[in-house]
Design a protein around this motif. Structure first.
Motif, PDB file in Angstrom:
ATOM      1  N   PRO A  35      -8.760   3.351 -12.740  1.00  0.00           N
ATOM      2  CA  PRO A  35      -7.141   3.172 -12.264  1.00  0.00           C
ATOM      3  C   PRO A  35      -6.723   3.820 -11.087  1.00  0.00           C
ATOM      4  N   SER A  36      -5.926   3.279 -10.102  1.00  0.00           N
ATOM      5  CA  SER A  36      -5.609   3.776  -8.866  1.00  0.00           C
ATOM      6  C   SER A  36      -6.817   3.777  -7.882  1.00  0.00           C
ATOM      7  N   ASP A  37      -8.045   3.520  -8.314  1.00  0.00           N
ATOM      8  CA  ASP A  37      -9.125   3.532  -7.212  1.00  0.00           C
ATOM      9  C   ASP A  37      -8.834   2.218  -6.455  1.00  0.00           C
ATOM     10  N   ALA A  38      -9.392   2.059  -5.203  1.00  0.00           N
ATOM     11  CA  ALA A  38      -9.363   1.120  -4.484  1.00  0.00           C
ATOM     12  C   ALA A  38     -10.721   0.646  -3.981  1.00  0.00           C
ATOM     13  N   LEU A  39     -10.863  -0.708  -3.510  1.00  0.00           N
ATOM     14  CA  LEU A  39     -11.901  -1.242  -2.659  1.00  0.00           C
ATOM     15  C   LEU A  39     -11.016  -1.589  -1.421  1.00  0.00           C
ATOM     16  N   VAL A  40     -11.939  -1.763  -0.339  1.00  0.00           N
ATOM     17  CA  VAL A  40     -11.585  -2.122   0.912  1.00  0.00           C
ATOM     18  C   VAL A  40     -12.350  -2.895   1.312  1.00  0.00           C
ATOM     19  N   LEU A  41     -11.950  -4.356   1.247  1.00  0.00           N
ATOM     20  CA  LEU A  41     -12.838  -5.789   1.642  1.00  0.00           C
ATOM     21  C   LEU A  41     -12.715  -5.814   3.418  1.00  0.00           C
ATOM     22  N   VAL A  42     -13.889  -6.018   4.019  1.00  0.00           N
ATOM     23  CA  VAL A  42     -13.857  -6.175   5.170  1.00  0.00           C
ATOM     24  C   VAL A  42     -14.431  -7.679   5.314  1.00  0.00           C
ATOM     25  N   ASN A  43     -13.866  -8.512   5.966  1.00  0.00           N
ATOM     26  CA  ASN A  43     -14.405 -10.043   6.034  1.00  0.00           C
ATOM     27  C   ASN A  43     -13.935 -10.510   7.604  1.00  0.00           C
ATOM     28  N   ASP A  44     -14.727 -11.633   7.718  1.00  0.00           N
ATOM     29  CA  ASP A  44     -14.504 -12.116   9.157  1.00  0.00           C
ATOM     30  C   ASP A  44     -13.435 -13.292   9.150  1.00  0.00           C
ATOM     31  N   HIS A  45     -12.607 -13.630   7.840  1.00  0.00           N
ATOM     32  CA  HIS A  45     -11.403 -14.637   7.880  1.00  0.00           C
ATOM     33  C   HIS A  45     -10.637 -13.986   6.656  1.00  0.00           C
ATOM     34  N   VAL A  56      -5.562 -14.989 -11.047  1.00  0.00           N
ATOM     35  CA  VAL A  56      -5.921 -15.809 -12.032  1.00  0.00           C
ATOM     36  C   VAL A  56      -6.860 -14.975 -13.112  1.00  0.00           C
ATOM     37  N   ARG A  57      -7.596 -14.309 -12.540  1.00  0.00           N
ATOM     38  CA  ARG A  57      -8.582 -13.198 -13.230  1.00  0.00           C
ATOM     39  C   ARG A  57      -7.878 -12.033 -13.655  1.00  0.00           C
ATOM     40  N   HIS A  58      -7.151 -11.412 -13.022  1.00  0.00           N
ATOM     41  CA  HIS A  58      -6.679 -10.022 -13.474  1.00  0.00           C
ATOM     42  C   HIS A  58      -5.111  -9.943 -12.890  1.00  0.00           C
ATOM     43  N   PRO A  59      -4.030 -10.812 -13.570  1.00  0.00           N
ATOM     44  CA  PRO A  59      -3.058 -10.964 -13.111  1.00  0.00           C
ATOM     45  C   PRO A  59      -2.095  -9.429 -13.542  1.00  0.00           C
ATOM     46  N   GLY A  60      -1.517  -9.033 -12.559  1.00  0.00           N
ATOM     47  CA  GLY A  60      -0.635  -7.746 -12.658  1.00  0.00           C
ATOM     48  C   GLY A  60      -1.823  -6.458 -12.963  1.00  0.00           C
ATOM     49  N   ALA A  61      -3.055  -6.644 -12.753  1.00  0.00           N
ATOM     50  CA  ALA A  61      -3.948  -5.485 -12.595  1.00  0.00           C
ATOM     51  C   ALA A  61      -4.413  -4.734 -11.373  1.00  0.00           C
ATOM     52  N   PHE A  62      -3.829  -5.476 -10.244  1.00  0.00           N
ATOM     53  CA  PHE A  62      -4.230  -5.151  -8.839  1.00  0.00           C
ATOM     54  C   PHE A  62      -3.226  -5.265  -7.920  1.00  0.00           C
ATOM     55  N   MET A  63      -3.182  -4.222  -6.839  1.00  0.00           N
ATOM     56  CA  MET A  63      -2.379  -4.587  -5.520  1.00  0.00           C
ATOM     57  C   MET A  63      -3.166  -5.154  -4.580  1.00  0.00           C
ATOM     58  N   TRP A  64      -2.770  -5.929  -3.820  1.00  0.00           N
ATOM     59  CA  TRP A  64      -3.470  -6.599  -2.664  1.00  0.00           C
ATOM     60  C   TRP A  64      -2.778  -6.196  -1.392  1.00  0.00           C
ATOM     61  N   ILE A  76      -8.832  -5.633   3.846  1.00  0.00           N
ATOM     62  CA  ILE A  76      -7.689  -5.939   2.574  1.00  0.00           C
ATOM     63  C   ILE A  76      -8.164  -4.511   1.580  1.00  0.00           C
ATOM     64  N   ARG A  77      -7.083  -3.930   1.003  1.00  0.00           N
ATOM     65  CA  ARG A  77      -7.075  -2.946   0.393  1.00  0.00           C
ATOM     66  C   ARG A  77      -6.717  -3.288  -1.105  1.00  0.00           C
ATOM     67  N   ILE A  78      -7.755  -3.556  -2.049  1.00  0.00           N
ATOM     68  CA  ILE A  78      -7.420  -3.745  -3.504  1.00  0.00           C
ATOM     69  C   ILE A  78      -7.371  -2.796  -4.353  1.00  0.00           C
ATOM     70  N   THR A  79      -6.333  -2.506  -4.856  1.00  0.00           N
ATOM     71  CA  THR A  79      -6.284  -1.161  -5.691  1.00  0.00           C
ATOM     72  C   THR A  79      -5.999  -1.638  -7.295  1.00  0.00           C
ATOM     73  N   ARG A  80      -6.693  -1.177  -8.205  1.00  0.00           N
ATOM     74  CA  ARG A  80      -6.837  -1.301  -9.423  1.00  0.00           C
ATOM     75  C   ARG A  80      -5.492  -0.664  -9.875  1.00  0.00           C
ATOM     76  N   ALA A  81      -4.559  -1.216 -10.684  1.00  0.00           N
ATOM     77  CA  ALA A  81      -3.135  -0.770 -11.151  1.00  0.00           C
ATOM     78  C   ALA A  81      -3.565   0.375 -11.930  1.00  0.00           C
ATOM     79  N   ALA A  82      -2.755   1.682 -11.910  1.00  0.00           N
ATOM     80  CA  ALA A  82      -2.845   2.410 -12.797  1.00  0.00           C
ATOM     81  C   ALA A  82      -2.534   2.060 -14.476  1.00  0.00           C
TER      82      ALA A  82
END
Length: 82
Positions: A35-45, A56-64, A76-82
């Motif tokens: 909880p509260s950790d993040a992944l940073v996604l780097v993409n070309d689009h 759909v898979r994680h409603p309310g469990a993340f911040m984008w 994009i920073r995707i953070t797991r909700a605390a």
């Protein structure tokens, strides 16, 4: 390619082929976050289909949050909700 620091993992999917391997890697990495950790996604689009899948898979469990919005690099920073 992914790099992990204390509370953040960076995944640069631009180098991952075939593309069908990208989403499973991203979801597996998200599943390992504390909880509260993040992944940073780097993409070309803009990965808006991935955002839909997260909703759909994680409603309310993340911040984008977009940190960079193209045109060549999307971050994009995707953070797991605390």
């Amino acid at each position: 390619m992914s790099v992990r620091t204390a509370s953040e993992t960076v995944i640069d999917v631009r180098q991952i082929l075939p593309r069908m391997r990208r989403h499973p890697l991203i979801f597996a990495t998200f599943g390992e976050l504390e909880p509260s950790d993040a992944l940073v996604l780097v993409n070309d689009h803009d990965p808006w289909p991935l955002l839909y899948q997260f909703n759909v898979r994680h409603p309310g469990a993340f911040m984008w949050r977009y940190e960079e919005e193209g045109p060549d690099v999307w971050r994009i920073r995707i953070t797991r909700a605390a």
